[in-house]
Design a protein around this motif. Sequence first.
Motif, PDB file in Angstrom:
ATOM      1  N   ILE A 270      -4.698  13.970   1.637  1.00  0.00           N
ATOM      2  CA  ILE A 270      -4.955  12.628   2.177  1.00  0.00           C
ATOM      3  C   ILE A 270      -3.578  12.244   2.915  1.00  0.00           C
ATOM      4  O   ILE A 270      -2.609  11.815   2.099  1.00  0.00           O
ATOM      5  CB  ILE A 270      -5.070  11.495   1.244  1.00  0.00           C
ATOM      6  N   ASN A 271      -3.523  11.595   3.904  1.00  0.00           N
ATOM      7  CA  ASN A 271      -1.949  11.226   3.748  1.00  0.00           C
ATOM      8  C   ASN A 271      -2.479   9.760   4.157  1.00  0.00           C
ATOM      9  O   ASN A 271      -3.573   9.523   3.611  1.00  0.00           O
ATOM     10  CB  ASN A 271      -2.434  11.333   5.877  1.00  0.00           C
ATOM     11  N   PHE A 272      -1.706   8.869   4.306  1.00  0.00           N
ATOM     12  CA  PHE A 272      -1.028   7.165   4.326  1.00  0.00           C
ATOM     13  C   PHE A 272      -1.755   6.455   4.914  1.00  0.00           C
ATOM     14  O   PHE A 272      -3.109   6.170   5.034  1.00  0.00           O
ATOM     15  CB  PHE A 272       0.624   6.875   4.840  1.00  0.00           C
ATOM     16  N   GLU A 273      -1.996   6.868   6.276  1.00  0.00           N
ATOM     17  CA  GLU A 273      -3.658   6.765   6.736  1.00  0.00           C
ATOM     18  C   GLU A 273      -5.031   6.552   6.600  1.00  0.00           C
ATOM     19  O   GLU A 273      -5.094   5.389   7.119  1.00  0.00           O
ATOM     20  CB  GLU A 273      -3.380   7.233   8.696  1.00  0.00           C
ATOM     21  N   GLU A 274      -5.123   7.763   5.699  1.00  0.00           N
ATOM     22  CA  GLU A 274      -6.575   8.053   5.207  1.00  0.00           C
ATOM     23  C   GLU A 274      -6.564   6.852   4.051  1.00  0.00           C
ATOM     24  O   GLU A 274      -7.207   6.324   4.226  1.00  0.00           O
ATOM     25  CB  GLU A 274      -6.364   9.569   5.077  1.00  0.00           C
ATOM     26  N   PHE A 275      -5.176   7.023   3.615  1.00  0.00           N
ATOM     27  CA  PHE A 275      -5.290   6.637   2.085  1.00  0.00           C
ATOM     28  C   PHE A 275      -5.083   4.861   2.620  1.00  0.00           C
ATOM     29  O   PHE A 275      -6.288   4.326   2.323  1.00  0.00           O
ATOM     30  CB  PHE A 275      -4.026   5.919   1.718  1.00  0.00           C
TER      31      PHE A 275
ATOM     32  N   GLY B  31       4.051  13.471   0.985  1.00  0.00           N
ATOM     33  CA  GLY B  31       3.787  12.853   1.434  1.00  0.00           C
ATOM     34  C   GLY B  31       2.255  13.013   1.855  1.00  0.00           C
ATOM     35  O   GLY B  31       1.669  12.240   3.041  1.00  0.00           O
ATOM     36  N   ASP B  32       1.979  13.233   1.110  1.00  0.00           N
ATOM     37  CA  ASP B  32       0.628  13.623   1.266  1.00  0.00           C
ATOM     38  C   ASP B  32      -0.147  13.569  -0.334  1.00  0.00           C
ATOM     39  O   ASP B  32       0.479  14.025  -1.197  1.00  0.00           O
ATOM     40  CB  ASP B  32      -0.368  14.776   1.637  1.00  0.00           C
ATOM     41  N   LEU B  33      -1.050  13.092  -0.270  1.00  0.00           N
ATOM     42  CA  LEU B  33      -1.538  13.436  -2.004  1.00  0.00           C
ATOM     43  C   LEU B  33      -2.636  14.635  -1.469  1.00  0.00           C
ATOM     44  O   LEU B  33      -3.617  14.104  -1.013  1.00  0.00           O
ATOM     45  CB  LEU B  33      -2.900  11.986  -1.938  1.00  0.00           C
ATOM     46  N   ASP B  34      -2.830  15.178  -2.611  1.00  0.00           N
ATOM     47  CA  ASP B  34      -3.797  16.620  -2.737  1.00  0.00           C
ATOM     48  C   ASP B  34      -5.195  16.005  -3.892  1.00  0.00           C
ATOM     49  O   ASP B  34      -5.125  14.624  -4.173  1.00  0.00           O
ATOM     50  CB  ASP B  34      -3.041  17.717  -3.220  1.00  0.00           C
ATOM     51  N   ARG B  35      -5.689  17.063  -3.798  1.00  0.00           N
ATOM     52  CA  ARG B  35      -6.805  16.708  -4.755  1.00  0.00           C
ATOM     53  C   ARG B  35      -7.018  16.127  -5.950  1.00  0.00           C
ATOM     54  O   ARG B  35      -7.428  15.582  -6.796  1.00  0.00           O
ATOM     55  CB  ARG B  35      -8.162  18.107  -4.314  1.00  0.00           C
ATOM     56  N   ASP B  36      -5.914  16.943  -6.857  1.00  0.00           N
ATOM     57  CA  ASP B  36      -5.611  16.867  -7.759  1.00  0.00           C
ATOM     58  C   ASP B  36      -5.107  15.188  -7.903  1.00  0.00           C
ATOM     59  O   ASP B  36      -5.033  14.498  -9.458  1.00  0.00           O
ATOM     60  CB  ASP B  36      -4.221  17.529  -9.014  1.00  0.00           C
ATOM     61  N   GLU B  37      -4.285  15.080  -7.179  1.00  0.00           N
ATOM     62  CA  GLU B  37      -3.370  13.594  -7.257  1.00  0.00           C
ATOM     63  C   GLU B  37      -4.343  12.386  -7.218  1.00  0.00           C
ATOM     64  O   GLU B  37      -4.634  11.546  -7.709  1.00  0.00           O
ATOM     65  CB  GLU B  37      -2.150  13.276  -6.291  1.00  0.00           C
TER      66      GLU B  37
ATOM     67  N   ALA C 295       1.122  -0.896   0.070  1.00  0.00           N
ATOM     68  CA  ALA C 295       0.054   0.271   0.304  1.00  0.00           C
ATOM     69  C   ALA C 295       0.771   0.961  -0.152  1.00  0.00           C
ATOM     70  O   ALA C 295       0.076   1.841  -0.446  1.00  0.00           O
ATOM     71  CB  ALA C 295      -1.244   0.136   1.192  1.00  0.00           C
ATOM     72  N   MET C 296       2.165   0.776   0.839  1.00  0.00           N
ATOM     73  CA  MET C 296       3.036   2.553   0.729  1.00  0.00           C
ATOM     74  C   MET C 296       3.680   2.481  -0.452  1.00  0.00           C
ATOM     75  O   MET C 296       3.436   4.161  -1.084  1.00  0.00           O
ATOM     76  CB  MET C 296       4.136   2.242   1.705  1.00  0.00           C
ATOM     77  N   VAL C 297       3.937   1.581  -1.181  1.00  0.00           N
ATOM     78  CA  VAL C 297       4.187   1.601  -2.790  1.00  0.00           C
ATOM     79  C   VAL C 297       3.026   2.222  -3.171  1.00  0.00           C
ATOM     80  O   VAL C 297       4.021   3.508  -4.045  1.00  0.00           O
ATOM     81  CB  VAL C 297       5.101   0.619  -3.380  1.00  0.00           C
ATOM     82  N   VAL C 298       2.026   2.418  -3.706  1.00  0.00           N
ATOM     83  CA  VAL C 298       1.147   2.553  -4.165  1.00  0.00           C
ATOM     84  C   VAL C 298       0.736   4.124  -3.615  1.00  0.00           C
ATOM     85  O   VAL C 298       0.568   4.714  -4.561  1.00  0.00           O
ATOM     86  CB  VAL C 298      -0.315   1.959  -3.980  1.00  0.00           C
TER      87      VAL C 298
ATOM     88  N   LEU D 195       1.693   7.512  -6.535  1.00  0.00           N
ATOM     89  CA  LEU D 195       0.508   8.401  -6.183  1.00  0.00           C
ATOM     90  C   LEU D 195       1.010  10.001  -5.891  1.00  0.00           C
ATOM     91  O   LEU D 195       0.709  10.270  -6.680  1.00  0.00           O
ATOM     92  CB  LEU D 195      -0.409   8.218  -6.398  1.00  0.00           C
ATOM     93  N   ASP D 196       1.604  10.175  -5.069  1.00  0.00           N
ATOM     94  CA  ASP D 196       2.288  11.213  -4.728  1.00  0.00           C
ATOM     95  C   ASP D 196       3.332  12.145  -5.403  1.00  0.00           C
ATOM     96  O   ASP D 196       3.969  11.922  -5.216  1.00  0.00           O
ATOM     97  CB  ASP D 196       2.519  11.068  -3.560  1.00  0.00           C
ATOM     98  N   SER D 197       2.475  12.311  -6.712  1.00  0.00           N
ATOM     99  CA  SER D 197       3.484  13.156  -7.553  1.00  0.00           C
ATOM    100  C   SER D 197       4.875  13.915  -7.390  1.00  0.00           C
ATOM    101  O   SER D 197       5.570  14.438  -7.694  1.00  0.00           O
ATOM    102  CB  SER D 197       2.804  12.897  -8.876  1.00  0.00           C
ATOM    103  N   ASP D 198       3.842  15.360  -6.305  1.00  0.00           N
ATOM    104  CA  ASP D 198       5.184  15.943  -5.850  1.00  0.00           C
ATOM    105  C   ASP D 198       6.120  15.895  -4.915  1.00  0.00           C
ATOM    106  O   ASP D 198       6.391  16.550  -4.202  1.00  0.00           O
ATOM    107  CB  ASP D 198       3.711  16.928  -6.118  1.00  0.00           C
TER     108      ASP D 198
END
Length: 199
Positions: A67-72, A28-34, A15-18, A22-25
């Motif tokens: 979205i942080n990793f825990e939320e993901f 350490g978090d996924l923003d809305r665009d990601e 899951a960490m790899v995924v 996805l975290d293109s920038d």
Amino acid sequence: SDDGGDAESVLLPLAMVVFTELDSDKSGDLDRDEVRQLFNKVLHEEVEDDDFDMVFKRMDRNKDGKINFEEFKLYLPKFPKVSLLAELAFESMDKDDSDTITLTEIEEALSFYGINDEDKNPEDQVDVDALFDDLDDDLDGAVTYAEFKGAFLDLVRNLKEKERERKRARKAKRKSKKALKKQTTKVLPKSTKWGLEEV
């Protein structure tokens, strides 16, 4: 793959790899665009704004707009077409396009994505051998996509069961609080509107 209770801890690096892919920038978090790109990629179509907003709100448990990793991780079991996330992780690790993943490719991926960083405390690093052993069902020294997908789906099932357990525990806690409140209400003497005990 492992069906036991430690499936989450052993397979969590998948899951960490995924997430890191996805975290293109690399924030350490996924923003809305990601997150939107992820849904568009997985669903192979543009997601409607209202639908996306609703899903993003569900994912963003702490309401900080990312979205942080825990939320993901907590949202993974609800994710549509979760096997496509497994495919994404597998392809990102299969650097030589051989349709199998070797122990070396897993080590390199965990290092590349900063999951097993040299600067990390050795206790916080992923046991690559244990992960590989869990993935390589037929013990032939290489992980096929079928093996990888099976392990990834095991992880998702395990996360789903943990979420069910958390919900049951919260429900039981609320129920016991209600019962306790009812008991305390019955014990207190009846009073008039002036606060005096009725005779």
